[in-house]
Design a protein around this motif. Sequence first.
Motif, mmCIF file in Angstrom:
data_model
loop_
_atom_site.group_PDB
_atom_site.id
_atom_site.type_symbol
_atom_site.label_atom_id
_atom_site.label_comp_id
_atom_site.label_asym_id
_atom_site.label_seq_id
_atom_site.Cartn_x
_atom_site.Cartn_y
_atom_site.Cartn_z
ATOM 1 N N VAL A 193 -3.230 12.692 0.595
ATOM 2 C CA VAL A 193 -3.378 11.251 0.776
ATOM 3 C C VAL A 193 -2.603 10.842 2.021
ATOM 4 O O VAL A 193 -1.386 11.069 2.108
ATOM 5 N N ILE A 245 -10.198 4.870 -5.442
ATOM 6 C CA ILE A 245 -9.739 6.277 -5.383
ATOM 7 C C ILE A 245 -10.348 7.079 -6.522
ATOM 8 O O ILE A 245 -10.761 8.235 -6.338
ATOM 9 N N GLN A 247 0.356 9.282 -5.966
ATOM 10 C CA GLN A 247 0.459 10.713 -5.666
ATOM 11 C C GLN A 247 1.116 11.488 -6.793
ATOM 12 O O GLN A 247 0.978 12.711 -6.876
ATOM 13 N N PHE A 294 -1.815 7.697 4.930
ATOM 14 C CA PHE A 294 -1.829 6.249 5.139
ATOM 15 C C PHE A 294 -1.483 5.961 6.589
ATOM 16 O O PHE A 294 -0.461 6.452 7.103
ATOM 17 N N LEU A 316 0.826 -1.215 0.000
ATOM 18 C CA LEU A 316 0.000 0.000 0.000
ATOM 19 C C LEU A 316 0.858 1.262 0.000
ATOM 20 O O LEU A 316 0.522 2.251 -0.664
ATOM 21 N N ARG A 317 1.950 1.250 0.740
ATOM 22 C CA ARG A 317 2.836 2.424 0.747
ATOM 23 C C ARG A 317 3.368 2.692 -0.649
ATOM 24 O O ARG A 317 3.335 3.839 -1.142
ATOM 25 N N CYS A 342 2.170 1.699 -3.531
ATOM 26 C CA CYS A 342 1.089 2.036 -4.459
ATOM 27 C C CYS A 342 0.646 3.483 -4.292
ATOM 28 O O CYS A 342 0.448 4.211 -5.268
ATOM 29 N N LEU A 343 0.526 3.952 -3.043
ATOM 30 C CA LEU A 343 0.075 5.325 -2.794
ATOM 31 C C LEU A 343 1.138 6.345 -3.190
ATOM 32 O O LEU A 343 0.809 7.435 -3.683
ATOM 33 N N GLU A 344 2.404 6.007 -2.979
ATOM 34 C CA GLU A 344 3.470 6.918 -3.412
ATOM 35 C C GLU A 344 3.445 7.093 -4.921
ATOM 36 O O GLU A 344 3.655 8.185 -5.438
ATOM 37 N N VAL A 351 -6.161 6.314 3.883
ATOM 38 C CA VAL A 351 -6.081 4.862 3.704
ATOM 39 C C VAL A 351 -5.665 4.252 5.039
ATOM 40 O O VAL A 351 -4.659 4.649 5.630
ATOM 41 N N ILE A 376 -7.602 -0.680 -5.741
ATOM 42 C CA ILE A 376 -7.265 0.597 -5.087
ATOM 43 C C ILE A 376 -7.494 1.765 -6.041
ATOM 44 O O ILE A 376 -8.074 2.798 -5.668
ATOM 45 N N ILE A 420 -10.538 2.869 2.635
ATOM 46 C CA ILE A 420 -10.179 4.065 1.860
ATOM 47 C C ILE A 420 -11.326 5.056 2.025
ATOM 48 O O ILE A 420 -12.411 4.857 1.473
#
Length: 464
Positions: free
Chosen positions: A332, A358, A322, A334, A314-315, A317-319, A374, A354, A387
């Motif tokens: 965002v 989003i 962004q 987490f 998840l880290r 994927c979110l980075e 998240v 995900i 989420i």
Amino acid sequence: MSIKSRLLLSYIAMTFIPVILFAMIAAALASVFLKDTPGGRNGPPFFQQMSSEQQELFTGMKFIAQTEPDRLSDPVFLDKMGERMNRLKTRMVVEKNGNVIHTMSNAPSPSTEHSTAKYDFTFGDGSRGTLLMMTAGNPWSGGEHTFFPLLLLSLLTVIALTNGVLTYLVSRSIIKPLYALKYAAEQIKDGDLSHEVALKRKDEIGELGGAFEQMRVRLNESIRLQLQYEENRKELISNISHDLKTPISGIKACLEGIQEGIAESGPMREKYMEMIEKKTDEMNRLIDELLLFSKLDLNRLPFDLERVDLAAYLRDCLEELQLDPLLAGVTVNFSRSGESLYVVADREKLRRVIMNIIDNSLKYMDKPHPEIRVELRDDQNEATVGIRDNGSGIEAAVLPLIFDRFYRADPSRNAKTGGSGLGLAIVKQLVEGQGGKVWAESVPGEGTGIYFTLPRSKNGGEQT
């Protein structure tokens, strides 16, 4: 009771019941035919008493022949003795010098005589006399012509009635439910699956009825699902036609503008071309989602499940997300309680989940400072990912519908909240395909949270 046990009991009953009934009938017939015999119903056995009295009679007549021989030639005395002899089924003949001087005219016929007792004596005048006493072989003097046929008839009747009644009862308990199954089968043949098969039996036929009922229910459910799929296909075609028509109409309008010379200048032509490109990309995304959903709906999309550190995934994927221009200006966050958390998942399908959640949240952002949070929780046998956004939220009445295909919270299907309407439907299919579940929570005006779970991984990377 099983059919085997029921048949066994009926066979036993067919053996013992006729025997008992026949014995009762035979006793009744014997009492009827012998009720007037010496000793009556309550006396000693008839044959024994009959033989005893016959012996006493012969002894008495022998005594008379010895002491008073001339009385055997007295008709009055002989007639008097004849009444007793008739009652004892005995015939007496008196001879004098070889000639018969007296015989009982109403005595048993010689054909029924069983034994003869003979005694020689001498009359008072010195003549030689002979006394013959003959007993009847059949105590009831010809009653066998009625007794034995009745006895045989009663035996046959008892056997026929017992077997008939028991066969009827047993066969009825088998044939009746078979007719019920036959009727249900005919209803199914005619397309009527609403007729319930409820035999309420605990034997082999009951088990057959239960299996038949399960078949009917599953067949009914299969037809219902088939009709539902047919309705869904019609709805899918209708929605596809509607969703494809919008970008195609935009592309057609841009092309007509270029052909008619409306976009003669470079900037205007470039703007039209950009619009055509945008509409083309929109069609391409829509077709991709339709193909993906079609494969998921038909269970033709394979899942490559593996052991994944969900927190690290998840880290990363979110980075990466962004950096997407669509998330420009969106905060965002987490949060994760603890470090590594291993689950069984398909990395590619999880990323699509995900991104779709989003993307759905971005459509309904209405706050000056949009935010997406998240969360990751460890719930023993599964991991839960939430989420949440601070958008407009969803009414409670329509919240259960957001995972349906082609459902949009905005009924107008306008450009602001457009899309294929398949995003969250695909999320549900992908999550359930990985062994998890998905749901939504929302507060109108405050935001919406989409939650899904994934099964935890066992030691050594084994799947749960």
